[in-house]
Design an enzyme around this catalytic site. Structure first.
Site, PDB file in Angstrom:
ATOM      1  N   HIS A  40       0.840  -1.198   0.000  1.00 28.67           N
ATOM      2  CA  HIS A  40       0.000   0.000   0.000  1.00 28.67           C
ATOM      3  C   HIS A  40       0.879   1.253   0.000  1.00 28.67           C
ATOM      4  CE1 HIS A  40      -3.903  -1.977   1.732  1.00 28.67           C
ATOM      5  NE2 HIS A  40      -3.386  -2.649   0.725  1.00 28.67           N
ATOM      6  N   CYS A  82      -2.463  -0.542   7.620  1.00 24.82           N
ATOM      7  CA  CYS A  82      -1.721   0.724   7.595  1.00 24.82           C
ATOM      8  C   CYS A  82      -1.923   1.492   8.898  1.00 24.82           C
ATOM      9  CB  CYS A  82      -2.135   1.537   6.378  1.00 24.82           C
ATOM     10  SG  CYS A  82      -1.580   0.742   4.843  1.00 24.82           S
ATOM     11  N   GLU A  97       0.885   3.805   1.898  1.00 20.96           N
ATOM     12  CA  GLU A  97       1.399   4.183   3.228  1.00 20.96           C
ATOM     13  C   GLU A  97       2.588   3.324   3.631  1.00 20.96           C
ATOM     14  OE1 GLU A  97      -1.694   3.364   2.333  1.00 20.96           O
ATOM     15  OE2 GLU A  97      -3.184   4.054   3.794  1.00 20.96           O
ATOM     16  N   CYS A 148      -6.185   1.561   5.756  1.00 13.77           N
ATOM     17  CA  CYS A 148      -6.805   0.292   6.152  1.00 13.77           C
ATOM     18  C   CYS A 148      -6.255  -0.117   7.525  1.00 13.77           C
ATOM     19  CB  CYS A 148      -6.515  -0.795   5.112  1.00 13.77           C
ATOM     20  SG  CYS A 148      -4.812  -1.423   5.174  1.00 13.77           S
TER      21      CYS A 148
END
Lengths: 156, 156
Positions: free
Chosen positions: A55, A88, A57, A85
């Protein structure tokens, strides 16, 4: 607390999201800022890397740890175009980051719903981040949401 | 459901935890198993990599995605010596893994407490993994806990 430069740096995160879009990845982008300087960038690369943990992040955080040579970011702000999410959120906890600023809410995959009470606020005993971390939402959220909507519409 | 081979594979995860211990890392290890074969291993490397997201589970999962060339693990079991944190629970969600088997409970950093009701069970509406994922706990938990205890005692 919303800072004057938040929109400026979110614009940088949106540029990362656009890069993801151009690579046919779910268009989410992030930047890490320390002392008003972007020190790390990331955009979603789950398809390219065949890795659902890649992701924006995670990539931006790991890049920031490498950049400063330390495993905590107490002076940094992470800007991300879409609500983090659960994974993260957990990574942001470990980073001890100073501020998290996100754009659009993610009703399906956003992590914050796990910590929210009936009144829509995060329960203090379930605060998932470092106690000193500040959370700001809705910065350029419409732009971020539009990019996501356009992406998923084009995939149907 | 506890399988006969669970202790065998957890022993492999404990070996990874021992490797972390020997490298002066918090001693947590993980392996990913598909068709009774270990396809990926990982141990905590947060100190070495200056990255607080470099958990055993994250490393083992990314290695498993690379190994099978796909971003889901519906036929795999992850064995990890200690209860996964919030970040790793989120990563396991994204992996769509078939089973998660862990050893010792982690009262401080374990992620499951976020999803547990007063009765000690995970609330169905807060199940953090894929709906089909099975969760098994306590396999060789005492060995895993002893390794953690010895590590933190030696650091005091």
């Amino acid at each position: 607390m919303l800072l004057l430069d938040d929109e400026y740096f979110m614009q940088q995160a949106l540029q990362e999201a656009q890069n993801a879009f151009d690579e046919e990845e779910v268009p989410i982008g992030a930047v890490v800022v320390i002392n008003n300087k972007v020190v790390a960038r990331g955009h979603n690369q789950t398809e390219r890397l065949n890795d659902p943990t890649a992701h924006a992040e995670m990539i931006a955080l790991t890049s920031a740890f490498n950049h400063i040579g330390a495993k905590y970011l107490p002076d940094a702000t992470l800007y991300v175009t879409v609500e983090p999410c659960l994974m993260c959120c957990g990574a942001l906890y470990w980073s001890k980051i100073n501020r998290i600023v996100y754009g659009a809410t993610d009703e399906k995959n956003g992590g914050l719903r796990f910590f929210i009470d009936g009144d829509g606020l995060i329960k203090p005993e379930l605060w998932p981040f470092h106690p000193k971390t500040q959370l700001v939402k809705g910065v350029l959220g419409e732009e971020a949401a539009l990019l996501m909507k356009t992406f998923f519409k084009s995939r149907r």
